[in-house]
Design a protein around this motif. Structure first.
Motif, short mmCIF file in Angstrom:
data_model
loop_
_atom_site.label_atom_id
_atom_site.label_comp_id
_atom_site.label_asym_id
_atom_site.label_seq_id
_atom_site.Cartn_x
_atom_site.Cartn_y
_atom_site.Cartn_z
N THR A 40 106.70 37.65 -51.53
CA THR A 40 106.18 36.97 -50.34
C THR A 40 106.33 35.45 -50.46
O THR A 40 105.46 34.70 -50.04
CB THR A 40 104.69 37.32 -50.15
N ARG A 43 108.12 33.55 -45.22
CA ARG A 43 107.77 34.50 -44.16
C ARG A 43 108.79 35.62 -44.03
O ARG A 43 108.44 36.77 -43.80
CB ARG A 43 107.65 33.77 -42.83
N GLY A 46 108.37 38.10 -46.77
CA GLY A 46 107.12 38.82 -46.52
C GLY A 46 107.30 39.91 -45.48
O GLY A 46 106.82 41.03 -45.64
N THR A 49 109.36 42.67 -46.98
CA THR A 49 108.52 43.44 -47.89
C THR A 49 107.66 44.44 -47.10
O THR A 49 107.54 45.60 -47.49
CB THR A 49 107.62 42.51 -48.70
N LEU A 76 96.93 37.95 -52.92
CA LEU A 76 97.72 37.40 -51.81
C LEU A 76 96.86 36.42 -51.02
O LEU A 76 95.65 36.56 -50.95
CB LEU A 76 98.18 38.52 -50.86
N GLU A 80 100.43 34.83 -46.55
CA GLU A 80 101.36 35.84 -47.07
C GLU A 80 101.06 37.21 -46.50
O GLU A 80 101.97 37.98 -46.17
CB GLU A 80 101.27 35.88 -48.60
N SER A 83 102.44 37.89 -42.85
CA SER A 83 103.86 38.23 -42.73
C SER A 83 104.12 39.67 -43.19
O SER A 83 104.94 40.38 -42.59
CB SER A 83 104.72 37.24 -43.52
N VAL A 84 103.42 40.13 -44.22
CA VAL A 84 103.62 41.51 -44.68
C VAL A 84 103.11 42.50 -43.63
O VAL A 84 103.75 43.52 -43.36
CB VAL A 84 102.92 41.73 -46.04
#
Length: 132
Positions: A40, A43, A46, A49, A76, A80, A83-84
């Motif tokens: 991450t 972005r 992330g 991912t 995290l 972060e 974005s995940v």
């Protein structure tokens, strides 16, 4: 009666997610922290991912619960995790589009290739008879 089944199913689902996130928090160490940091870094990585994890476990809800548990554990940051989670939602949408366009025929075809015997799966005895 249907409402009670729905509430019971939801409770069982949330309990399973809680157990899974607690297990992940117990396993988390410095190595997991460095892996999550590398995955991450920005972005784009992330989001990728999130898409990858959702594709692997086939549940954006499970991905979101894991990410929230990582934030609770301090593995995290909020930026972060956003974005995940966006990547998890994109992964779910892409999976739904693939199934709606190609149907389940593509899934059967992919599973056929996963279990197709290949030369690298031959036992050592079989390789010895093939390659004298």
């Amino acid at each position: 009666m249907i409402f009670l089944k729905l509430i019971g199913s939801l409770g069982l689902f949330l309990y399973g997610m809680k157990i899974m996130s607690e297990g992940l928090q117990k396993v988390a160490g410095d190595r997991l922290r460095s892996i999550l940091t590398a995955m991450t870094t920005n972005r784009v990585t992330g989001v990728l991912t999130g898409v990858l994890i959702t594709a692997l476990i086939q549940s954006s809800s499970a991905t979101t619960v894991m990410v929230v548990s990582f934030v609770n554990a301090g593995l995290l940051t909020l930026a972060e995790s956003i974005s995940v989670i966006m990547g998890a939602n994109i992964g779910t949408t892409v999976t739904a589009w693939i199934i709606s366009i190609f149907g389940f025929k593509l899934i059967w075809l992919l599973s056929l290739f996963l279990f197709w015997p290949s030369p690298c799966h031959l036992s050592s005895q079989a390789r010895a008879t093939v390659n004298p």
